[in-house]
Scaffold this motif. Structure first.
Motif, PDB file in Angstrom:
ATOM      1  N   SER A 107      74.811  24.349  85.188  1.00 11.52           N
ATOM      2  CA  SER A 107      74.913  23.079  84.466  1.00 11.52           C
ATOM      3  C   SER A 107      76.327  22.498  84.503  1.00 11.52           C
ATOM      4  CB  SER A 107      74.448  23.241  83.012  1.00 11.52           C
ATOM      5  OG  SER A 107      75.429  23.885  82.227  1.00 11.52           O
ATOM      6  N   VAL A 108      77.310  23.334  84.767  1.00 16.95           N
ATOM      7  CA  VAL A 108      78.691  22.833  84.873  1.00 16.95           C
ATOM      8  C   VAL A 108      79.172  22.824  86.324  1.00 16.95           C
ATOM      9  CG1 VAL A 108      79.391  23.311  82.509  1.00 16.95           C
ATOM     10  CG2 VAL A 108      79.659  25.081  84.234  1.00 16.95           C
ATOM     11  N   GLY A 109      78.236  22.934  87.268  1.00 20.69           N
ATOM     12  CA  GLY A 109      78.573  22.729  88.669  1.00 20.69           C
ATOM     13  C   GLY A 109      78.781  23.959  89.520  1.00 20.69           C
ATOM     14  N   PHE A 110      78.560  25.143  89.001  1.00 24.38           N
ATOM     15  CA  PHE A 110      78.686  26.352  89.824  1.00 24.38           C
ATOM     16  C   PHE A 110      77.486  26.473  90.744  1.00 24.38           C
ATOM     17  CE2 PHE A 110      81.800  27.424  86.665  1.00 24.38           C
ATOM     18  CZ  PHE A 110      82.686  28.276  87.298  1.00 24.38           C
ATOM     19  N   ILE A 111      77.742  26.945  91.953  1.00 27.09           N
ATOM     20  CA  ILE A 111      76.672  27.205  92.918  1.00 27.09           C
ATOM     21  C   ILE A 111      76.852  28.613  93.477  1.00 27.09           C
ATOM     22  CG2 ILE A 111      76.331  24.790  93.557  1.00 27.09           C
ATOM     23  CD1 ILE A 111      77.992  25.400  96.112  1.00 27.09           C
ATOM     24  N   GLU A 112      75.744  29.187  93.931  1.00 34.09           N
ATOM     25  CA  GLU A 112      75.810  30.512  94.534  1.00 34.09           C
ATOM     26  C   GLU A 112      76.587  30.422  95.847  1.00 34.09           C
ATOM     27  OE1 GLU A 112      72.895  34.256  95.631  1.00 34.09           O
ATOM     28  OE2 GLU A 112      72.010  32.395  94.897  1.00 34.09           O
ATOM     29  N   HIS A 113      77.380  31.441  96.110  1.00 33.71           N
ATOM     30  CA  HIS A 113      78.272  31.445  97.268  1.00 33.71           C
ATOM     31  C   HIS A 113      78.421  32.885  97.737  1.00 33.71           C
ATOM     32  CE1 HIS A 113      82.090  30.891  99.464  1.00 33.71           C
ATOM     33  NE2 HIS A 113      81.803  29.598  99.456  1.00 33.71           N
ATOM     34  N   ALA A 114      78.669  33.065  99.011  1.00 36.15           N
ATOM     35  CA  ALA A 114      78.941  34.412  99.512  1.00 36.15           C
ATOM     36  C   ALA A 114      80.233  34.924  98.873  1.00 36.15           C
ATOM     37  CB  ALA A 114      79.080  34.396 101.027  1.00 36.15           C
ATOM     38  N   PRO A 115      80.237  36.163  98.399  1.00 37.32           N
ATOM     39  CA  PRO A 115      81.470  36.682  97.791  1.00 37.32           C
ATOM     40  C   PRO A 115      82.566  36.844  98.841  1.00 37.32           C
ATOM     41  CG  PRO A 115      79.817  38.417  97.940  1.00 37.32           C
ATOM     42  CD  PRO A 115      79.156  37.142  98.388  1.00 37.32           C
ATOM     43  N   PRO A 116      83.808  36.831  98.404  1.00 36.77           N
ATOM     44  CA  PRO A 116      84.895  37.052  99.354  1.00 36.77           C
ATOM     45  C   PRO A 116      84.713  38.399 100.058  1.00 36.77           C
ATOM     46  CG  PRO A 116      85.759  36.340  97.238  1.00 36.77           C
ATOM     47  CD  PRO A 116      84.295  36.596  97.053  1.00 36.77           C
ATOM     48  N   LYS A 117      85.040  38.417 101.317  1.00 36.35           N
ATOM     49  CA  LYS A 117      84.884  39.643 102.097  1.00 36.35           C
ATOM     50  C   LYS A 117      85.744  40.744 101.481  1.00 36.35           C
ATOM     51  CE  LYS A 117      84.848  41.345 106.745  1.00 36.35           C
ATOM     52  NZ  LYS A 117      84.486  40.998 108.080  1.00 36.35           N
ATOM     53  N   ASP A 118      85.163  41.916 101.350  1.00 33.50           N
ATOM     54  CA  ASP A 118      85.850  43.097 100.819  1.00 33.50           C
ATOM     55  C   ASP A 118      86.313  42.918  99.377  1.00 33.50           C
ATOM     56  OD1 ASP A 118      85.551  44.367 103.323  1.00 33.50           O
ATOM     57  OD2 ASP A 118      87.376  43.407 104.049  1.00 33.50           O
ATOM     58  N   ASP A 119      85.605  42.123  98.601  1.00 35.13           N
ATOM     59  CA  ASP A 119      85.962  41.938  97.199  1.00 35.13           C
ATOM     60  C   ASP A 119      85.612  43.214  96.424  1.00 35.13           C
ATOM     61  OD1 ASP A 119      86.433  41.170  94.604  1.00 35.13           O
ATOM     62  OD2 ASP A 119      85.186  39.382  94.679  1.00 35.13           O
ATOM     63  N   PRO A 120      86.609  43.879  95.856  1.00 33.61           N
ATOM     64  CA  PRO A 120      86.317  45.118  95.128  1.00 33.61           C
ATOM     65  C   PRO A 120      85.537  44.881  93.841  1.00 33.61           C
ATOM     66  CG  PRO A 120      88.617  44.489  94.844  1.00 33.61           C
ATOM     67  CD  PRO A 120      88.020  43.541  95.857  1.00 33.61           C
ATOM     68  N   LYS A 121      85.449  43.660  93.384  1.00 33.52           N
ATOM     69  CA  LYS A 121      84.729  43.354  92.145  1.00 33.52           C
ATOM     70  C   LYS A 121      83.246  43.085  92.385  1.00 33.52           C
ATOM     71  CE  LYS A 121      88.762  41.748  89.724  1.00 33.52           C
ATOM     72  NZ  LYS A 121      89.028  43.060  89.180  1.00 33.52           N
ATOM     73  N   SER A 122      82.843  42.982  93.639  1.00 30.79           N
ATOM     74  CA  SER A 122      81.459  42.680  93.971  1.00 30.79           C
ATOM     75  C   SER A 122      80.547  43.843  93.571  1.00 30.79           C
ATOM     76  CB  SER A 122      81.347  42.416  95.470  1.00 30.79           C
ATOM     77  OG  SER A 122      80.034  42.091  95.803  1.00 30.79           O
ATOM     78  N   LEU A 123      79.444  43.524  92.901  1.00 29.01           N
ATOM     79  CA  LEU A 123      78.453  44.516  92.502  1.00 29.01           C
ATOM     80  C   LEU A 123      77.126  44.173  93.156  1.00 29.01           C
ATOM     81  CD1 LEU A 123      79.258  44.729  88.686  1.00 29.01           C
ATOM     82  CD2 LEU A 123      79.893  46.378  90.442  1.00 29.01           C
ATOM     83  N   ASP A 124      76.329  45.184  93.423  1.00 30.25           N
ATOM     84  CA  ASP A 124      75.068  44.996  94.138  1.00 30.25           C
ATOM     85  C   ASP A 124      74.146  43.958  93.493  1.00 30.25           C
ATOM     86  OD1 ASP A 124      75.770  46.770  96.111  1.00 30.25           O
ATOM     87  OD2 ASP A 124      74.724  48.462  95.191  1.00 30.25           O
ATOM     88  N   ASP A 125      73.976  44.012  92.193  1.00 28.37           N
ATOM     89  CA  ASP A 125      73.017  43.133  91.517  1.00 28.37           C
ATOM     90  C   ASP A 125      73.618  41.795  91.088  1.00 28.37           C
ATOM     91  OD1 ASP A 125      71.182  45.141  91.777  1.00 28.37           O
ATOM     92  OD2 ASP A 125      71.387  45.864  89.722  1.00 28.37           O
ATOM     93  N   CYS A 126      74.853  41.552  91.466  1.00 26.16           N
ATOM     94  CA  CYS A 126      75.531  40.355  90.974  1.00 26.16           C
ATOM     95  C   CYS A 126      75.497  39.207  91.975  1.00 26.16           C
ATOM     96  CB  CYS A 126      76.978  40.658  90.625  1.00 26.16           C
ATOM     97  SG  CYS A 126      77.164  41.439  89.029  1.00 26.16           S
ATOM     98  N   MET A 127      75.449  38.031  91.421  1.00 24.76           N
ATOM     99  CA  MET A 127      75.535  36.797  92.188  1.00 24.76           C
ATOM    100  C   MET A 127      76.968  36.276  92.022  1.00 24.76           C
ATOM    101  SD  MET A 127      73.552  33.204  91.264  1.00 24.76           S
ATOM    102  CE  MET A 127      71.979  34.021  91.188  1.00 24.76           C
ATOM    103  N   PHE A 128      77.575  35.874  93.124  1.00 28.81           N
ATOM    104  CA  PHE A 128      78.900  35.264  93.093  1.00 28.81           C
ATOM    105  C   PHE A 128      78.682  33.764  93.075  1.00 28.81           C
ATOM    106  CE2 PHE A 128      82.817  33.790  95.331  1.00 28.81           C
ATOM    107  CZ  PHE A 128      83.748  34.272  94.425  1.00 28.81           C
ATOM    108  N   MET A 129      79.353  33.080  92.140  1.00 27.23           N
ATOM    109  CA  MET A 129      79.203  31.626  92.024  1.00 27.23           C
ATOM    110  C   MET A 129      80.580  30.981  92.041  1.00 27.23           C
ATOM    111  SD  MET A 129      76.171  31.322  89.147  1.00 27.23           S
ATOM    112  CE  MET A 129      75.572  29.695  89.702  1.00 27.23           C
ATOM    113  N   VAL A 130      80.656  29.787  92.635  1.00 24.23           N
ATOM    114  CA  VAL A 130      81.910  29.046  92.672  1.00 24.23           C
ATOM    115  C   VAL A 130      81.675  27.601  92.244  1.00 24.23           C
ATOM    116  CG1 VAL A 130      82.921  30.478  94.494  1.00 24.23           C
ATOM    117  CG2 VAL A 130      81.708  28.388  95.101  1.00 24.23           C
ATOM    118  N   ARG A 131      82.757  27.014  91.824  1.00 28.66           N
ATOM    119  CA  ARG A 131      82.771  25.575  91.560  1.00 28.66           C
ATOM    120  C   ARG A 131      84.045  25.032  92.166  1.00 28.66           C
ATOM    121  NH1 ARG A 131      83.776  22.003  86.292  1.00 28.66           N
ATOM    122  NH2 ARG A 131      83.741  20.035  87.407  1.00 28.66           N
ATOM    123  N   LYS A 132      83.874  23.997  92.992  1.00 28.70           N
ATOM    124  CA  LYS A 132      85.030  23.385  93.649  1.00 28.70           C
ATOM    125  C   LYS A 132      85.367  22.075  92.998  1.00 28.70           C
ATOM    126  CE  LYS A 132      84.060  25.719  97.897  1.00 28.70           C
ATOM    127  NZ  LYS A 132      83.980  25.688  99.314  1.00 28.70           N
TER     128      LYS A 132
END
Length: 154
Positions: free
Chosen positions: A129-154
């Motif tokens: 609702s505030v403009g975030f969209i699903e996005h591929a996580p940064p390569k080799d991001d140590p914070k990435s979790l299997d069940d998580c969705m990475f979202m960004v807003r530009k």
């Protein structure tokens, strides 16, 4: 409503929002300890290391909590939660907007990111609702979790 820095007295109220391991896990990472003590909660939430903020009602009621930090040249929002008694009232949306403003002022970035469990549909809807969209996580991001969705807003 206003956004203000989290203070020591907010810690006990925030801890009360997590009655069980499931609610703690939805909000945090798998490494967050439950049951927790004030000391373990403070350490696992990186309370003293990250910019931590509370959304507060005009009467002083604690509405929501969140943090931000720089991550891959973005303002990264983390540990976002709305008081269980205030959910569905727009507090999450207001928290996200105000954290983005505070993060932009402090860090100078115009892009934002966050991780959210994809099955947490209320949170995903809030972020969209505030403009975030699903996005591929940064390569080799140590914070990435299997069940998580990475979202960004530009």
């Amino acid at each position: 409503m206003k956004l203000r820095r989290a203070v020591e007295s907010d810690l006990a109220a925030l801890m009360g929002w997590f009655p069980d391991a499931h609610s703690t896990g939805v909000w945090s990472t798998p490494n967050f300890r439950f049951p927790f003590t004030k000391e373990t909660f403070r350490k696992d939430a990186h309370w003293d290391e990250l910019d931590s903020y509370c959304l507060v009602a005009d009467d002083g009621d604690l509405l929501a909590f969140g943090q931000f930090y720089e991550h891959f040249n973005r303002v990264h929002l983390a540990r976002l939660i709305v008081n269980p008694n205030r959910r569905g009232q727009g507090c999450g949306t207001e928290l996200v907007r105000r954290l983005m403003e505070a993060g932009h002022r402090k860090l100078g970035h115009d892009e934002y990111s966050l991780y959210v469990y994809g099955w947490n549909t209320p949170a995903v809807a809030c972020y969209r609702s505030v403009g975030f969209i699903e996005h591929a996580p940064p390569k080799d991001d140590p914070k990435s979790l299997d069940d998580c969705m990475f979202m960004v807003r530009k």
